[in-house]
Design a protein around this motif. Structure first.
Motif, mmCIF file in Angstrom:
data_model
loop_
_atom_site.group_PDB
_atom_site.id
_atom_site.type_symbol
_atom_site.label_atom_id
_atom_site.label_comp_id
_atom_site.label_asym_id
_atom_site.label_seq_id
_atom_site.Cartn_x
_atom_site.Cartn_y
_atom_site.Cartn_z
ATOM 1 N N GLY A 1 0.789 -1.220 0.000
ATOM 2 C CA GLY A 1 0.000 0.000 0.000
ATOM 3 C C GLY A 1 0.823 1.272 0.000
ATOM 4 O O GLY A 1 0.268 2.377 -0.084
ATOM 5 N N GLY A 2 2.142 1.141 0.079
ATOM 6 C CA GLY A 2 3.005 2.310 0.130
ATOM 7 C C GLY A 2 3.602 2.663 -1.222
ATOM 8 O O GLY A 2 3.455 1.925 -2.211
ATOM 9 N N TYR A 3 4.293 3.790 -1.239
ATOM 10 C CA TYR A 3 4.979 4.288 -2.441
ATOM 11 C C TYR A 3 6.433 4.530 -2.073
ATOM 12 O O TYR A 3 6.727 5.297 -1.150
ATOM 13 N N LEU A 4 7.320 3.880 -2.788
ATOM 14 C CA LEU A 4 8.755 3.956 -2.492
ATOM 15 C C LEU A 4 9.410 4.908 -3.492
ATOM 16 O O LEU A 4 9.371 4.687 -4.704
ATOM 17 N N ILE A 5 10.003 5.987 -2.978
ATOM 18 C CA ILE A 5 10.633 6.989 -3.829
ATOM 19 C C ILE A 5 12.074 7.200 -3.375
ATOM 20 O O ILE A 5 12.454 6.762 -2.285
ATOM 21 N N PRO A 6 12.889 7.875 -4.189
ATOM 22 C CA PRO A 6 14.254 8.176 -3.733
ATOM 23 C C PRO A 6 14.229 9.079 -2.511
ATOM 24 O O PRO A 6 13.289 9.859 -2.306
ATOM 25 N N GLY A 7 15.279 9.012 -1.701
ATOM 26 C CA GLY A 7 15.428 9.965 -0.620
ATOM 27 C C GLY A 7 15.398 11.374 -1.182
ATOM 28 O O GLY A 7 16.015 11.654 -2.215
ATOM 29 N N LEU A 8 14.679 12.256 -0.518
ATOM 30 C CA LEU A 8 14.555 13.629 -1.001
ATOM 31 C C LEU A 8 15.831 14.412 -0.731
ATOM 32 O O LEU A 8 16.607 14.073 0.162
ATOM 33 N N MET A 9 16.029 15.484 -1.495
ATOM 34 C CA MET A 9 17.209 16.330 -1.370
ATOM 35 C C MET A 9 16.793 17.797 -1.374
ATOM 36 O O MET A 9 15.740 18.150 -1.903
ATOM 37 N N ASP A 10 17.640 18.634 -0.785
ATOM 38 C CA ASP A 10 17.474 20.082 -0.850
ATOM 39 C C ASP A 10 18.804 20.656 -1.314
ATOM 40 O O ASP A 10 19.844 20.407 -0.706
ATOM 41 N N ALA A 11 18.767 21.439 -2.385
ATOM 42 C CA ALA A 11 19.989 21.958 -2.998
ATOM 43 C C ALA A 11 20.579 23.154 -2.279
ATOM 44 O O ALA A 11 21.683 23.586 -2.618
ATOM 45 N N ASN A 12 19.869 23.699 -1.278
ATOM 46 C CA ASN A 12 20.366 24.917 -0.628
ATOM 47 C C ASN A 12 19.771 25.054 0.767
ATOM 48 O O ASN A 12 18.633 25.491 0.934
ATOM 49 N N VAL A 13 20.554 24.673 1.785
ATOM 50 C CA VAL A 13 20.163 24.894 3.176
ATOM 51 C C VAL A 13 21.329 25.549 3.918
ATOM 52 O O VAL A 13 22.446 25.650 3.397
ATOM 53 N N HIS A 14 21.048 25.979 5.162
ATOM 54 C CA HIS A 14 22.082 26.541 6.031
ATOM 55 C C HIS A 14 21.937 25.865 7.390
ATOM 56 O O HIS A 14 21.034 26.195 8.166
ATOM 57 N N LEU A 15 22.796 24.899 7.671
ATOM 58 C CA LEU A 15 22.613 24.031 8.823
ATOM 59 C C LEU A 15 22.991 24.677 10.150
ATOM 60 O O LEU A 15 22.504 24.250 11.189
ATOM 61 N N VAL A 16 23.877 25.645 10.135
ATOM 62 C CA VAL A 16 24.258 26.295 11.392
ATOM 63 C C VAL A 16 23.221 27.376 11.693
ATOM 64 O O VAL A 16 23.139 28.394 11.008
ATOM 65 N N SER A 17 22.425 27.133 12.727
ATOM 66 C CA SER A 17 21.251 27.969 12.969
ATOM 67 C C SER A 17 21.514 29.146 13.900
ATOM 68 O O SER A 17 20.596 29.894 14.211
ATOM 69 N N ALA B 1 13.269 24.442 -18.101
ATOM 70 C CA ALA B 1 14.577 24.603 -17.459
ATOM 71 C C ALA B 1 14.787 23.476 -16.443
ATOM 72 O O ALA B 1 13.831 22.845 -15.975
ATOM 73 N N ARG B 2 16.035 23.225 -16.108
ATOM 74 C CA ARG B 2 16.372 22.211 -15.104
ATOM 75 C C ARG B 2 16.277 22.841 -13.714
ATOM 76 O O ARG B 2 17.166 23.552 -13.281
ATOM 77 N N VAL B 3 15.178 22.583 -13.021
ATOM 78 C CA VAL B 3 14.900 23.212 -11.734
ATOM 79 C C VAL B 3 15.242 22.253 -10.595
ATOM 80 O O VAL B 3 15.001 21.048 -10.685
ATOM 81 N N LEU B 4 15.815 22.798 -9.511
ATOM 82 C CA LEU B 4 16.160 22.009 -8.334
ATOM 83 C C LEU B 4 15.407 22.527 -7.117
ATOM 84 O O LEU B 4 15.281 23.744 -6.924
ATOM 85 N N LEU B 5 14.924 21.608 -6.282
ATOM 86 C CA LEU B 5 14.292 22.006 -5.026
ATOM 87 C C LEU B 5 15.309 22.755 -4.172
ATOM 88 O O LEU B 5 16.376 22.238 -3.863
ATOM 89 N N THR B 6 14.966 23.974 -3.803
ATOM 90 C CA THR B 6 15.872 24.875 -3.099
ATOM 91 C C THR B 6 15.073 25.699 -2.107
ATOM 92 O O THR B 6 14.111 26.356 -2.506
ATOM 93 N N THR B 7 15.455 25.693 -0.825
ATOM 94 C CA THR B 7 14.644 26.407 0.159
ATOM 95 C C THR B 7 15.365 27.532 0.888
ATOM 96 O O THR B 7 14.724 28.378 1.485
#
Length: 452
Positions: free
Chosen positions: A55-71, A319-325
């Motif tokens: 009943g599930g859907y298996l997809i690739p692990g998601l990615m984010d092309a632009n984060v800032h980990l030091v908060s 265009a080649r768009v990337l998920l970016t937050t």
């Protein structure tokens, strides 16, 4: 002895663009995908650990092309957590993994603490999203500077310099006044001294977002110096001209190319971006957030309305768009600081797009609102990012030979964007992640999905 895991009976959407395969099985050996296909035709070795995802859907692990980990983003938190910036990066990376991001790319932060945290995750010392980092935005000063935070006379110059040096590492604003050869040497030294994974430079300023910082020759030298060290390059741009200069300098990825001030991208420049399929790290915003901006902050609303126009053109032109937050992990101390984005980070702001753990879901929703093809949305959050960063040989798809990073959803992501939030399991390196154990003792950030 090899560790074998089989994930069975889910619909597989492998991230290559191929149609979903219902009732599939994925066999993983020592953290890598060994076989995929219809469950009836894939042999599961004796003794394998088996997970039934009917009943599930298996997809690739998601990615984010632009984060800032030091908060730590305000002077008080920068001082309090000095010497522990790696711990802040790790808690943010835990939040990312908890909500389906198995790999992220950090595009601004203190290089050495980030590299230490990156290596802790890579070695298995810490369970968190895998990440790659660029450290400082070359040409900009550190966080306790006019480029990012006007701290005025509250802190003595040596204190501010000590903090800023942890970002700049010899490649702050002083880079702008150097000769071309000196710039090239400084960039090479920065790469070798820090161990970063890619380079990001400032083609335009950060505070006013209207001034060019480097000549075209200087930008080309930055790109050439990074390429000579085997690293990819991107640039911070905020105007049509700074974007054009980045493209002509030979940058490999375009960082927020949708942000072009009061003017949309001219057709001639858009043609180049689309024809070359240059990866566009675009900051998609939901209709609700854009509507709030238009009423509450009209100047920002107008500027980001132009960005939305650019983004719609990217989609319509292919265009080649990337998920970016551009997201970071923050909590009440940052939200309530009167000198840091006042009125923007409050809980009342609808669809706030910059919180790690929730921002990627909002980006996916915004892409859906703009009519982006559902399969292309999935690839923009997985395989396109891996390919753009030169990691496509290891990550981004659920195909034999790739690292087994996957997310199991309880709804079809090709049917509705909100189904990306219906996470049953996150799998990284072939292991089911204990999501409940992640981000439980946060130092500075909030879990955006935590319930009181």
């Amino acid at each position: 002895m090899s560790h074998i895991v089989a994930f069975r009976h889910a619909a597989l959407i492998d991230g290559t663009g191929r149609a979903p395969v219902p009732d599939s099985t994925v066999v993983v050996v020592d953290g890598r995908v060994a076989a995929t296909g219809p469950s009836a035709s894939v042999d599961v070795p004796a003794g394998a650990e088996v997970h039934d995802y009917s009943g599930g859907y298996l997809i690739p692990g998601l990615m984010d092309a632009n984060v800032h980990l030091v908060s730590a983003r305000t002077p008080d938190t920068l001082l309090e957590f000095e010497g522990r910036y790696d711990q802040l990066a790790l808690e943010a990376a835990e939040l990312a993994l908890k909500y389906g991001l198995t790999t992220v790319f950090d595009t601004w932060g203190p290089a050495r603490p980030l590299v230490a945290a990156r290596d802790a995750v890579a070695s298995g010392q810490r369970v968190a999203a895998r990440f790659f980092c660029g450290g400082n935005i070359l040409g900009l000063n550190g966080p306790m500077s006019e480029d990012f935070f006007r701290s005025g006379l509250t802190f003595e110059p040596e204190t501010k310099k000590r903090i800023n040096d942890q970002w700049e590492v010899g490649c702050g604003a002083g880079l702008i006044s150097m000769t071309i050869d000196e710039i090239g040497d400084a960039v090479t030294a920065y790469i070798r001294d820090t161990g970063v994974d890619f380079v990001k430079y400032a083609a335009s300023d950060h505070r006013m977002e209207r001034y060019l910082l480097f000549s075209e020759k200087a930008q080309r030298r930055i790109v050439e110096s990074a390429h000579a060290e085997g690293l990819l390059v991107q640039a911070h741009t905020t105007s049509v001209e700074s974007l054009r200069m980045e493209v002509e300098a030979g940058a490999d990825l375009l960082q927020h190319p949708d942000i072009t001030g009061p003017r949309a991208i001219p057709e001639s420049l858009m043609d180049v971006v689309v024809d070359r399929q240059l990866p566009c790290m675009a900051l998609f915003l939901t209709e609700r957030h854009l509507g709030w901006l238009a009423e509450a902050r009209p100047e920002d609303g107008a500027r980001l309305g132009i960005a939305d126009q650019n983004n719609r053109t990217f989609i319509n032109r292919g265009a080649r768009v990337l998920l970016t937050t551009d997201a970071f992990a923050y909590g009440r101390r940052v939200k309530s600081h009167p000198g840091f984005r006042p009125g923007v980070l409050e809980d009342s702001v609808p669809d706030m797009p910059t919180q790690i753990g929730s921002a990627h879901f909002l980006w996916l929703e915004a892409a859906w609102e703009r009519g982006m093809d559902p399969m292309e949305i999935l690839r923009s959050a997985s395989s396109h990012i891996a390919d753009a960063y030169g990691k496509g040989d290891r990550y981004g798809t659920v195909t034999p030979g790739k690292v087994a990073d996957m997310v199991v959803l309880d709804g079809d992501p090709l049917a509705a964007a909100e189904n990306y939030q219906r996470i049953r399991d996150v799998i990284k390196d072939g292991q089911v992640v204990d999501r409940a154990a992640l981000a439980t003792n946060l130092l500075l950030a909030d879990d955006p999905h935590a319930t009181a």
